[in-house]
Design an enzyme around this catalytic site. Structure first.
Site, mmCIF file in Angstrom:
data_model
loop_
_atom_site.group_PDB
_atom_site.id
_atom_site.type_symbol
_atom_site.label_atom_id
_atom_site.label_comp_id
_atom_site.label_asym_id
_atom_site.label_seq_id
_atom_site.Cartn_x
_atom_site.Cartn_y
_atom_site.Cartn_z
ATOM 1 N N HIS A 94 0.741 -0.974 0.039
ATOM 2 C CA HIS A 94 0.128 -0.020 -0.192
ATOM 3 C C HIS A 94 0.873 1.292 0.117
ATOM 4 O O HIS A 94 2.090 1.465 0.324
ATOM 5 C CB HIS A 94 -1.109 0.113 1.356
ATOM 6 C CG HIS A 94 -0.175 0.006 2.549
ATOM 7 N ND1 HIS A 94 0.690 -1.116 3.095
ATOM 8 C CD2 HIS A 94 -0.007 1.200 3.468
ATOM 9 C CE1 HIS A 94 0.875 -0.614 4.257
ATOM 10 N NE2 HIS A 94 0.514 0.721 4.613
ATOM 11 N N ASP A 96 0.419 5.195 1.716
ATOM 12 C CA ASP A 96 -0.439 5.263 3.136
ATOM 13 C C ASP A 96 -1.692 6.376 2.886
ATOM 14 O O ASP A 96 -1.728 7.152 1.974
ATOM 15 C CB ASP A 96 0.651 6.189 4.194
ATOM 16 C CG ASP A 96 1.338 5.171 4.825
ATOM 17 O OD1 ASP A 96 0.898 3.927 5.065
ATOM 18 O OD2 ASP A 96 2.458 5.705 5.212
ATOM 19 N N HIS A 236 4.647 0.106 0.182
ATOM 20 C CA HIS A 236 5.199 -0.455 1.126
ATOM 21 C C HIS A 236 4.617 -1.667 1.780
ATOM 22 O O HIS A 236 3.373 -1.746 1.716
ATOM 23 C CB HIS A 236 5.977 0.319 2.330
ATOM 24 C CG HIS A 236 4.993 1.073 3.004
ATOM 25 N ND1 HIS A 236 4.255 2.200 2.469
ATOM 26 C CD2 HIS A 236 4.272 0.979 4.207
ATOM 27 C CE1 HIS A 236 3.390 2.811 3.285
ATOM 28 N NE2 HIS A 236 3.321 1.825 4.299
ATOM 29 N N ARG A 251 4.765 6.486 13.937
ATOM 30 C CA ARG A 251 4.714 6.706 12.596
ATOM 31 C C ARG A 251 4.037 8.077 12.549
ATOM 32 O O ARG A 251 3.049 8.346 13.395
ATOM 33 C CB ARG A 251 3.781 5.854 11.820
ATOM 34 C CG ARG A 251 3.585 6.007 10.487
ATOM 35 C CD ARG A 251 2.931 5.010 9.485
ATOM 36 N NE ARG A 251 1.749 5.818 9.432
ATOM 37 C CZ ARG A 251 0.812 5.222 8.617
ATOM 38 N NH1 ARG A 251 0.912 3.943 7.977
ATOM 39 N NH2 ARG A 251 -0.373 5.746 8.560
HETATM 40 C C1 SIN Z 1 2.968 1.281 7.787
HETATM 41 O O1 SIN Z 1 2.392 0.126 6.999
HETATM 42 O O2 SIN Z 1 2.866 2.480 7.414
HETATM 43 C C2 SIN Z 1 3.993 0.787 8.470
HETATM 44 C C3 SIN Z 1 5.052 -0.312 7.959
HETATM 45 C C4 SIN Z 1 5.507 -1.079 8.927
HETATM 46 O O3 SIN Z 1 5.083 -1.289 10.029
HETATM 47 O O4 SIN Z 1 6.750 -1.472 8.900
#
Ligand code: SIN
Length: 270
Positions: A94, A96, A236, A251
């Site tokens: 995805h 974000d 990602h 985050r």
């Molecule tokens: C996310 O999906 O924004 C975080 C990625 C992760 O947990 O590595």
């Protein structure tokens, strides 16, 4: 600052920086590096939410996640805490929060607690994914828009609302002028004015195309690592192969702009 590439397609490590001594000059340089490499790994000391927010503010407007609750007292910071597969929110490709009309441009993610092994995050270059398509497919996709929904995430968080947004399938990067594929398995529901079954074959093709191994890098976290990426041209995937071991990251996502595609540019010449 030393810059060292992490893969053939995208990503770089920026080392020799003190995350607690952040300057506007450093921000400018990092932003320029981000536009080139799309993902930056910055090793450093573990930050608290306040320190992370201070760094994030240098990249623009911090946004509050529309679905996931924030860390108490720190709107804009969310804690990603996973204990095994059963509580996985993000083990899918995805970009974000694409279900918002103005999805975030940059995301900052810092590792606080990491498993002994596993729990890596993968990134895929969506500019190169677009560039490698045929001329005919590029032209066809440039005319399409797709519906993105946060319904799945909202349900997991116990909410009824299903935020939705319509975005071009080929996104024009406002700073580099590059085009990137902008659909993802996690949030894209279907093409505008098409049914889900009509959309599925082409979407499935694009989902696989967009994350072929040569377009990816894989980051193995160490505590204090800060990774910043550009959601306008990168997808990602958080890999949950670490059993029930603790994995905690903080985050922050930054305010972005309404994605524009080629058709929009053709409609509205500047
Ligand atoms: C996310 O999906 O924004 C975080 C990625 C992760 O947990 O590595």
């Amino acid at each position: 600052m030393q810059i060292e590439r992490l893969g053939g397609s995208l990503g770089a490590r920026a080392s020799g920086l003190d995350l607690r001594n952040w300057t506007t000059e450093l921000e400018r340089e990092l932003r320029a590096q981000l536009l080139v490499h799309k993902v930056l790994l910055i090793p450093g000391a573990i930050l608290d939410p306040e320190q992370l927010l201070r760094i994030a503010q240098g990249f623009g407007r911090v946004r509050v996640h529309p679905v996931v609750p924030h860390v108490e007292g720190h709107p804009g910071v969310i804690e990603i805490r996973n204990f095994g597969k059963a509580r996985t929110l993000n083990e899918h490709w995805h970009s974000d929060v694409t279900f918002e009309p103005e999805p975030p441009d940059f995301t900052l993610l810092q590792a606080q607690v990491v498993p002994a092994c596993g729990g890596d995050t993968l990134f895929a270059n969506q500019t190169q994914a677009f560039e490698e398509l045929s001329v005919g497919m590029k032209a066809a996709l440039s005319r399409l828009r797709a519906v993105h929904s946060g319904g799945g995430l909202a349900r997991i968080m116990g909410q009824d609302q299903a935020p939705e947004a319509l975005h071009p399938v080929v996104r024009l990067h406002p700073e580099t002028g590059e085009k990137a594929l902008y659909v993802c398995r996690a949030f894209t529901q279907g093409f505008e004015e098409m049914t889900a079954p009509e959309s599925a074959p082409l979407l499935e093709y694009l989902y696989s195309w967009a994350v072929r191994p040569h377009l990816t890098i894989r980051i193995t976290w160490r505590p204090g690592d800060l990774v910043i990426w550009d959601n306008r041209c990168v997808q990602h995937y958080a890999l949950h192969d670490h059993g029930d071991e603790e994995r905690v990251l903080l985050r922050v996502t930054m305010g972005g702009e309404r994605p524009i595609g080629e058709s929009k540019v053709l409609e509205e010449p500047s």
